[in-house]
Design an enzyme around this catalytic site. Sequence first.
Site, PDB file in Angstrom:
ATOM      1  N   HIS A   1      15.527   2.166  -0.571  1.00  0.00           N
ATOM      2  CA  HIS A   1      14.614   2.848  -1.497  1.00  0.00           C
ATOM      3  C   HIS A   1      13.628   3.582  -0.500  1.00  0.00           C
ATOM      4  O   HIS A   1      12.622   4.081  -0.762  1.00  0.00           O
ATOM      5  CB  HIS A   1      13.607   1.941  -2.180  1.00  0.00           C
ATOM      6  CG  HIS A   1      14.198   1.245  -3.199  1.00  0.00           C
ATOM      7  ND1 HIS A   1      14.005   1.325  -4.572  1.00  0.00           N
ATOM      8  CD2 HIS A   1      14.859  -0.033  -3.054  1.00  0.00           C
ATOM      9  CE1 HIS A   1      14.883   0.662  -5.171  1.00  0.00           C
ATOM     10  NE2 HIS A   1      15.246  -0.320  -4.479  1.00  0.00           N
TER      11      HIS A   1
ATOM     12  N   LYS B   1      -0.534   7.043  -6.998  1.00  0.00           N
ATOM     13  CA  LYS B   1       0.496   6.476  -6.167  1.00  0.00           C
ATOM     14  C   LYS B   1      -0.067   5.702  -5.047  1.00  0.00           C
ATOM     15  O   LYS B   1      -1.302   5.929  -4.605  1.00  0.00           O
ATOM     16  CB  LYS B   1       1.524   7.622  -5.880  1.00  0.00           C
ATOM     17  CG  LYS B   1       0.936   8.869  -5.257  1.00  0.00           C
ATOM     18  CD  LYS B   1       1.927   9.814  -4.748  1.00  0.00           C
ATOM     19  CE  LYS B   1       2.183  10.684  -6.095  1.00  0.00           C
ATOM     20  NZ  LYS B   1       3.768  10.491  -6.474  1.00  0.00           N
ATOM     21  N   ARG B   2       0.559   4.906  -4.383  1.00  0.00           N
ATOM     22  CA  ARG B   2       0.281   4.585  -3.184  1.00  0.00           C
ATOM     23  C   ARG B   2      -0.234   5.566  -2.156  1.00  0.00           C
ATOM     24  O   ARG B   2       0.353   6.753  -2.208  1.00  0.00           O
ATOM     25  CB  ARG B   2       1.245   3.523  -2.638  1.00  0.00           C
ATOM     26  CG  ARG B   2       1.540   2.241  -3.063  1.00  0.00           C
ATOM     27  CD  ARG B   2       0.337   1.515  -2.950  1.00  0.00           C
ATOM     28  NE  ARG B   2       0.034   0.975  -1.605  1.00  0.00           N
ATOM     29  CZ  ARG B   2       0.277  -0.260  -1.250  1.00  0.00           C
ATOM     30  NH1 ARG B   2       0.636  -0.919  -2.054  1.00  0.00           N
ATOM     31  NH2 ARG B   2      -0.124  -0.470  -0.047  1.00  0.00           N
TER      32      ARG B   2
ATOM     33  N   LYS C   1       2.989  11.039   1.261  1.00  0.00           N
ATOM     34  CA  LYS C   1       2.796  11.680  -0.090  1.00  0.00           C
ATOM     35  C   LYS C   1       1.670  12.845  -0.306  1.00  0.00           C
ATOM     36  O   LYS C   1       1.508  13.232  -1.148  1.00  0.00           O
ATOM     37  CB  LYS C   1       2.298  10.256  -1.040  1.00  0.00           C
ATOM     38  CG  LYS C   1       3.235   9.325  -1.126  1.00  0.00           C
ATOM     39  CD  LYS C   1       2.990   8.284  -1.865  1.00  0.00           C
ATOM     40  CE  LYS C   1       4.171   6.811  -1.918  1.00  0.00           C
ATOM     41  NZ  LYS C   1       5.027   7.057  -3.053  1.00  0.00           N
TER      42      LYS C   1
ATOM     43  N   THR D   1       8.788   7.615  -9.504  1.00  0.00           N
ATOM     44  CA  THR D   1       8.962   7.262 -10.590  1.00  0.00           C
ATOM     45  C   THR D   1       7.649   7.458 -11.760  1.00  0.00           C
ATOM     46  O   THR D   1       7.728   7.695 -12.921  1.00  0.00           O
ATOM     47  CB  THR D   1       9.240   5.642 -10.842  1.00  0.00           C
ATOM     48  OG1 THR D   1       8.333   4.833 -10.147  1.00  0.00           O
ATOM     49  CG2 THR D   1      10.681   5.424 -10.464  1.00  0.00           C
TER      50      THR D   1
ATOM     51  N   LYS E   1       6.947   9.119 -15.407  1.00  0.00           N
ATOM     52  CA  LYS E   1       5.985   8.335 -16.537  1.00  0.00           C
ATOM     53  C   LYS E   1       4.918   9.566 -17.001  1.00  0.00           C
ATOM     54  O   LYS E   1       4.805   9.889 -18.091  1.00  0.00           O
ATOM     55  CB  LYS E   1       5.068   7.153 -15.938  1.00  0.00           C
ATOM     56  CG  LYS E   1       6.172   6.180 -15.698  1.00  0.00           C
ATOM     57  CD  LYS E   1       5.348   5.343 -14.466  1.00  0.00           C
ATOM     58  CE  LYS E   1       6.441   4.551 -14.042  1.00  0.00           C
ATOM     59  NZ  LYS E   1       6.040   3.613 -12.752  1.00  0.00           N
TER      60      LYS E   1
END
Length: 844
Positions: free
Chosen positions: A377, A576-577, A582, A684, A688
Amino acid sequence: MKTKNDETDNNFIDSLREGILYHLTKTLGLGLTGVTTIKEAVHQGHIRHIYKALAHALRDDIMDKWIATNSEYREKDVKQLCYLSAEYLTGRFLGNNLINMCVKNEVKTVLDSIGLTLNEIEDVEMDAGLGNGGLGRLAACFLDSLATMELPGHGYGLRYDYGIFRQEILDGYQVEHPDEWLCHGNPWEIKREEDAVVIRFGGRTVREDMKKGKCKSEVVGCESFLAIPFDTPVSGYSNKTVNTLRLWSTSVPDYSQFDISAFDKGDYGNALKDVLCHDDLTMVSVLYPNDNHDPGKRLRLKQQYVLVSASIQDILRKYKETGNPIEMFHEKRAVQINDTHPSLVITELMRLLVDEEGVEWEKAWDITVNTCGYTNHTVMKEALEQWDSHMLGELLPRNYEIIEIINHDHCKRIFEKFEGDMDKVRRMSIIEDGRVRMANLAVVGSHSVNGVAELHTSILKNDVLRDFYDMFPERFNNKTNGITQRKWILNANPELSHLITDKIGKGWVTDLSMVKELEKFADDEAFLNEIIEIKQRNKKRLQEYIYNSNPVKSETGDIVERVNVDIGSIFDVQAKRLHEYKRQLMNALYILMLYNELKGNPGKSIVPRTFLFAAKSAAGYDQAKSIIKFINVLAKVINHDPDVNQLIKIVFLENYNVSLAEKLLTAADVSEQISTAGLEASGTGNMKLALNGALTIGTMDGANVEMSEEIGMENMFIFGMRTEEVNDLNAQGYNPADVYNNDRDIQRVMEQLRGEELTNSPSEMEVLRKIYYSLEKSDRFFVLKDLRSYKDMQEKVSALYADRMAWAKMVLLNIARMGKFSSDRTIKQYNDDIWHLENVAIGS
Ligand code: 26W
């Protein structure tokens, strides 16, 4: 209780009432205090009891199907999947069960008759936050898809007493609190003491003959204790399948002893030390709050071994009860390893087969490799797990010995296949430099290795695991992630669900590819207006939540102000984290550029925007915590500046979890998916958000790439460097100064980080400077490099939003083209290519 079988079932409503009353008075004992009706319980304020009684009543209904599912799997002797994962981010169970049992309306009717709303009851339940982020939530979506597709697949995991910490934002800083999710009990689980297993640590090996390790061995002098399973039913949607999520527990925690100040400092070891008197008991106590970072902690290794040893002992014991020969094990059981966290299952299965079952080594290896599949992952180097050899050897002597033997055979094969290429041997060795590389073990011990999006799998093959791909090309395959539409549309966005069902029927709930049919309404203005109106109502609900439940708080927790956001503005969401790759920081710097622009051009009109951030940072990840503080410093400046605060606003939503995600993602107009290309394995949240009608601004990374193939590049806002460009720049050497020396606006932003313009508080200035230096020194994730193209693309987003119908049409096309991204499709591919389970329709 009778099972619900048609549209609105009055029999079901009656039996539900009976069930609730029974559990209220008897199971929960309210009868002892004189309560004789549900209404009395409500009047006396026993809302939690109502929730629990409802859960028990539903569980009774589930129980018959659960029993039938188990017995049918046994009788048919079917192949079963055991999904091993250190994390399951399920969120609340009530909503899942109401949706999948198709009884939401009936439950609403019952609650309505006693003056309660479903929301009130749902809010009683604590989220099961047994995961950090994407990997844990994926596991939860997979369980839903397995049960819905009537596949015999069960989850094995750990029953952490404390899940992911509860985040509070005080004076703009993240503060962590223990998540006591079990403090009021958990009506969904069943403790199964009769299935407890013994787990052993330490000791030393002795064996029957002196041949190096490949024969039956025994460990003596070890420390043993019990792992006790708790089972939670996993119902399929509108069918009779109920699979099992089995979580292992090893402790009875004492909540009063938890040292919160150590916890706040990210010092998990110390926070835990006093919780329990016995070190062993702490093992399964707390979820490690790291995402994509592995600090190699001894306690974490112990947790992983509990998961692995307890699960495989359980699987093997139940397998032996079928009477099938041990040689057939891999034909009847599949084990999927969710990232490397459970990868010791490979050595543990070898240990049990060789030492306990007396299977000859080579045969045992064959069975093990054919049983196991490994899913990777992440490609982040700091997340690839490595254990210190001494620690592993001391804690798990026989497993370590088994690793040495596997590695010996493995290195020998590499040497033979690649004609003495010692560099290759060293790169591929499982043990190297006093460390055990778990990804290498996982690849060597599995017949299948997969990434979670096309781009990610190709990076595994060509880069991260290239040598392994040379050696075992047939093992590598891709399984692009997906999400369950039951949780993420049907449950989270009921109005959108109704609209879709009105237009195309309800087939999409179990076959998401059907949403394609919505495309024919792309020019139907009335329909597009309905989509817009639903979004507006979701935005209104989020606005209320922000105002009531997400106030700005001081250092001491006092409410400083409540924020009122404009539902006419674009809701721009990055949830998100918090991780540097990111690039929440890029988003924040863009907002600062926009702020400067507005300040420099009074009267400039733009489409108003509300920037919504939601993110937890690992407790010990300083840079990430600084970024949270920076966002909140910006929020303070911008939200209080009358020159701009009618146009832009920033809200940081505290404690992002599954339940908040349901509120937040359904209210979003814009989805931020802006990671440095090549680093987000899949994502993911991107799926969503798009499914709920947000348009994506993003890089060509992870599953964004495949989303753009489905949706069309013209219907997304794709910007920034591609993976190859990132690689080239990394090879050439990147100098961030080249960017800011040539871009006045970016230079200005850098100056603001270094100077006193945004704040004069010394501690805040320190945070800003830290960010400045990280950008100036290396800018490892190319924030500055991509900032200009990001800003340009954001301007296109605003321009489109100004054209209401054009925007709505694009939203519709996004929704209609997301059919590929259901976890049902993902699970079907895992099953077709790796697990080969047969579909079992229960009770037919
Ligand atoms: C050892 C610490 C640690 C903890 C968690 C290392 C790595 C992890 C996970 C692998 C991180 C994770 O959750 N990865 C995410 O997995 C999602 C599901 O496949 C992907 O969608 C995300 O892109 C990926 O970051």
